[in-house]
Design an enzyme around this catalytic site. Sequence first.
Site, PDB file in Angstrom:
ATOM      1  N   GLY A   5     230.762  78.760  25.263  1.00 11.13           N
ATOM      2  CA  GLY A   5     232.154  78.886  25.685  1.00 11.13           C
ATOM      3  C   GLY A   5     232.261  79.581  27.020  1.00 11.13           C
ATOM      4  O   GLY A   5     231.507  79.314  27.949  1.00 11.13           O
ATOM      5  N   GLY A   6     233.223  80.514  27.081  1.00 12.58           N
ATOM      6  CA  GLY A   6     233.489  81.218  28.335  1.00 12.58           C
ATOM      7  C   GLY A   6     232.294  81.992  28.844  1.00 12.58           C
ATOM      8  O   GLY A   6     232.207  82.301  30.038  1.00 12.58           O
ATOM      9  N   GLY A  47     221.123  60.285  59.184  1.00 13.56           N
ATOM     10  CA  GLY A  47     221.943  61.439  58.812  1.00 13.56           C
ATOM     11  C   GLY A  47     221.115  62.532  58.166  1.00 13.56           C
ATOM     12  O   GLY A  47     221.412  63.729  58.311  1.00 13.56           O
ATOM     13  N   ALA A  48     220.057  62.127  57.481  1.00 13.38           N
ATOM     14  CA  ALA A  48     219.218  63.126  56.819  1.00 13.38           C
ATOM     15  C   ALA A  48     218.498  63.985  57.859  1.00 13.38           C
ATOM     16  O   ALA A  48     218.276  65.180  57.659  1.00 13.38           O
ATOM     17  CB  ALA A  48     218.217  62.438  55.892  1.00 13.38           C
TER      18      ALA A  48
HETATM   19  C1  HXC Z   1     233.272  86.816  16.955  1.00 11.84           C
HETATM   20  C2  HXC Z   1     231.157  86.108  16.514  1.00 11.84           C
HETATM   21  C3  HXC Z   1     231.235  85.137  17.541  1.00 11.84           C
HETATM   22  C4  HXC Z   1     232.445  85.070  18.285  1.00 11.84           C
HETATM   23  C5  HXC Z   1     229.302  85.004  16.645  1.00 11.84           C
HETATM   24  N1  HXC Z   1     229.946  85.967  15.993  1.00 11.84           N
HETATM   25  N2  HXC Z   1     230.078  84.471  17.585  1.00 11.84           N
HETATM   26  N3  HXC Z   1     232.160  86.934  16.242  1.00 11.84           N
HETATM   27  N4  HXC Z   1     233.426  85.933  17.967  1.00 11.84           N
HETATM   28  N5  HXC Z   1     232.600  84.223  19.291  1.00 11.84           N
HETATM   29  C6  HXC Z   1     229.435  86.778  14.903  1.00 11.84           C
HETATM   30  C7  HXC Z   1     229.290  86.014  13.608  1.00 11.84           C
HETATM   31  O1  HXC Z   1     230.513  85.999  12.928  1.00 11.84           O
HETATM   32  C8  HXC Z   1     228.251  86.843  12.893  1.00 11.84           C
HETATM   33  O2  HXC Z   1     228.878  87.975  12.373  1.00 11.84           O
HETATM   34  C9  HXC Z   1     227.352  87.300  14.007  1.00 11.84           C
HETATM   35  O3  HXC Z   1     228.101  87.175  15.213  1.00 11.84           O
HETATM   36  C10 HXC Z   1     226.119  86.457  14.162  1.00 11.84           C
HETATM   37  O4  HXC Z   1     226.513  85.104  14.211  1.00 11.84           O
HETATM   38  P1  HXC Z   1     225.806  83.967  13.342  1.00 11.84           P
HETATM   39  O5  HXC Z   1     226.669  82.788  13.404  1.00 11.84           O
HETATM   40  O6  HXC Z   1     225.433  84.507  12.007  1.00 11.84           O
HETATM   41  O7  HXC Z   1     224.456  83.777  14.171  1.00 11.84           O
HETATM   42  P2  HXC Z   1     223.685  82.432  14.497  1.00 11.84           P
HETATM   43  O8  HXC Z   1     223.516  81.629  13.260  1.00 11.84           O
HETATM   44  O9  HXC Z   1     222.478  82.856  15.241  1.00 11.84           O
HETATM   45  O10 HXC Z   1     224.644  81.596  15.466  1.00 11.84           O
HETATM   46  C11 HXC Z   1     225.008  82.137  16.713  1.00 11.84           C
HETATM   47  C12 HXC Z   1     226.099  81.282  17.361  1.00 11.84           C
HETATM   48  C13 HXC Z   1     227.292  81.124  16.370  1.00 11.84           C
HETATM   49  C14 HXC Z   1     225.527  79.890  17.672  1.00 11.84           C
HETATM   50  C15 HXC Z   1     226.483  81.936  18.652  1.00 11.84           C
HETATM   51  O11 HXC Z   1     227.659  82.410  15.906  1.00 11.84           O
HETATM   52  C16 HXC Z   1     228.473  80.486  17.017  1.00 11.84           C
HETATM   53  O12 HXC Z   1     228.536  79.243  17.120  1.00 11.84           O
HETATM   54  N6  HXC Z   1     229.427  81.316  17.447  1.00 11.84           N
HETATM   55  C17 HXC Z   1     230.635  80.798  18.091  1.00 11.84           C
HETATM   56  C18 HXC Z   1     230.281  80.263  19.441  1.00 11.84           C
HETATM   57  C19 HXC Z   1     231.481  79.738  20.190  1.00 11.84           C
HETATM   58  O13 HXC Z   1     232.021  78.672  19.862  1.00 11.84           O
HETATM   59  N7  HXC Z   1     231.926  80.527  21.158  1.00 11.84           N
HETATM   60  C20 HXC Z   1     232.991  80.084  21.971  1.00 11.84           C
HETATM   61  C21 HXC Z   1     234.162  80.922  21.716  1.00 11.84           C
HETATM   62  S1  HXC Z   1     235.409  80.287  22.725  1.00 11.84           S
HETATM   63  P3  HXC Z   1     228.403  88.712  11.029  1.00 11.84           P
HETATM   64  O14 HXC Z   1     229.457  89.739  10.797  1.00 11.84           O
HETATM   65  O15 HXC Z   1     228.337  87.651   9.997  1.00 11.84           O
HETATM   66  O16 HXC Z   1     227.060  89.291  11.359  1.00 11.84           O
HETATM   67  C22 HXC Z   1     235.109  80.899  24.256  1.00 11.84           C
HETATM   68  C23 HXC Z   1     236.115  80.479  25.261  1.00 11.84           C
HETATM   69  C24 HXC Z   1     236.365  81.583  26.211  1.00 11.84           C
HETATM   70  O17 HXC Z   1     234.210  81.601  24.540  1.00 11.84           O
HETATM   71  C25 HXC Z   1     236.859  81.017  27.494  1.00 11.84           C
HETATM   72  C26 HXC Z   1     236.941  82.085  28.539  1.00 11.84           C
HETATM   73  C27 HXC Z   1     237.167  81.471  29.856  1.00 11.84           C
END
Ligand code: HXC
Length: 514
Positions: A168-169, A402-403
């Site tokens: 994501g971000g 040009g290159a």
């Molecule tokens: C809150 C999060 C989190 C998130 C992970 N965790 N990502 N908590 N916000 N974005 C937490 C999980 O809930 C979990 O908590 C712990 O971190 C570990 O994550 P797991 O999923 O158990 O680990 P893993 O299996 O290794 O997978 C990691 C991961 C997955 C691939 C990163 O967690 C995931 O897909 N997260 C979301 C990724 C995502 O879509 N991010 C984009 C957000 S939108 P616990 O308490 O169970 O330990 C974005 C847009 C912003 O970023 C734009 C700004 C310009």
Amino acid sequence: MDRKIGELLEKRRLTDSVSEEAARKLREQGRLTVHERLGLLLDPDSFVPLGRYVQHRAVGFGMESKKAYGDGVVAGLGSVDGRRVAVYAQDFTFMGGSVGEMHASKIARIIELAVKLGIPVIGLNDSGGARIQEGVDSLKGYGEIFYRNVMASGVVPQVVAIMGPCAGGAVYSPALADFIIMTRKSYMFITGPKVVKASIGEEITPEELGGAGVHASRSGVAHFVAEDDREAITIIKRLLSYLPSNNTEDPPLVETGDDPLREDPSLEDIVPDDPVKPYDVREVILRVFDEGSFLEVHQHFAQNAVVGFARLGGHAVCVVANQPAVMAGSLDIDSSDKISRFVQFCDAFNFPIVTFVDVPGFLPGSYQEHHGVIRHGAKIIYAYADATVPKITVILRKAYGGAYIAMGSKHLGADFALAWPTAEIAVMGPEGAIEIIYKKELEKAENPEEMAKVFVEKYRSEIANPYVPASRGYVDDVILPRETRPYLYRLLLFLLDKREKQPRPPRKHGVPPV
Ligand code: HXC
């Protein structure tokens, strides 16, 4: 007092380590903890933390019970091989290293501090992206990081290693930095495989979507690939050894022990007699610069061009070259992006640029045209013309059309242009040229192949050689390949003190093609 000190030491212990269980999980995945990473990067006892006890202030979604000192990121000042740096390292073991408001504010502050102190920023990223529970506060946090990244751009070097997920971000702060190093355990994408499947039905693994391999070779997002965290840190240290701390300093001078006036006769065996035969331009680079000093950047991306840092008599320089071993060294969209971005970085941080030219032209065809080779190729022209650092260009063999102009020609402001005796400088290569200018004669000829050979020879001897441009002063000197190193070194010593003669017209900024 004893109780208070005990309390502080206990809090400090909590900030200095992660639980054994969390560390074990990371280790099983071939990743190190945030403290182990910082321990490898920074000189012993050099770290001064910032916002050590910061915690988030979010409520709801169980956030009241999910708190940790530091809020999932360790940030501060330290030194790497004696050089001061600002650093932040995300802790995946706390909420997946996700970026909440307070987490973000620490990163934003460390970048701001780096600019004030004139020191590089190093990021060790390992994060699931925006902290979902913190909603728009998390997005605000990202926005503030991005703003600081942009303000720091061209002022202090920004280097980011991706050591875990970066979703994501999270991808845009690294993308705004100068260099990205990805470990084989990491990946970067705007949307992960699940969202990809849901939105467009494509099934793809995280590695295929955004692993280090794909970003280093296809997208060009990653500049370096590391097998693991340790190697990533070794790459950061090597990269830093070339970089000045900020844009007001020159890159560090390092004693390499390699005689800068050493001639190398073996340079005369690299360019083949047959002008269409490929060779590896790295063979030239490795012989010309100080032994073992070449650090290739973007090694796996757009391999028809080679860019990187090297040293000449210990002075750090940027090297840009066409690569005749890949696509005959022609320029295309990706190599244009690779070269122009590197030239811009080198100009911003006071690196002299040495360019080696062997380029038949821009790659023709509908794919290139429709994907904007005009727009992308223009970036090289813009970057060279815009650069005010010392620029020396050496034409090894082909320099067509040009290159030729784009690859750091004198017409775009090179301080010196040199050519090897093998240089062919013209509007186009002999074969294409004679088909146009002798079209009628060749159509009428009884033996067109024989006649074409004669015309090609005539074209080479009268047009496509280094002496015609040298007679106009477009090439300052035709040099022996063996004397390239001492020649460049002597020039470099003069050019290190270069100041642009003409002040450029005042403007807010140019509008480069993107
Ligand atoms: C809150 C999060 C989190 C998130 C992970 N965790 N990502 N908590 N916000 N974005 C937490 C999980 O809930 C979990 O908590 C712990 O971190 C570990 O994550 P797991 O999923 O158990 O680990 P893993 O299996 O290794 O997978 C990691 C991961 C997955 C691939 C990163 O967690 C995931 O897909 N997260 C979301 C990724 C995502 O879509 N991010 C984009 C957000 S939108 P616990 O308490 O169970 O330990 C974005 C847009 C912003 O970023 C734009 C700004 C310009």
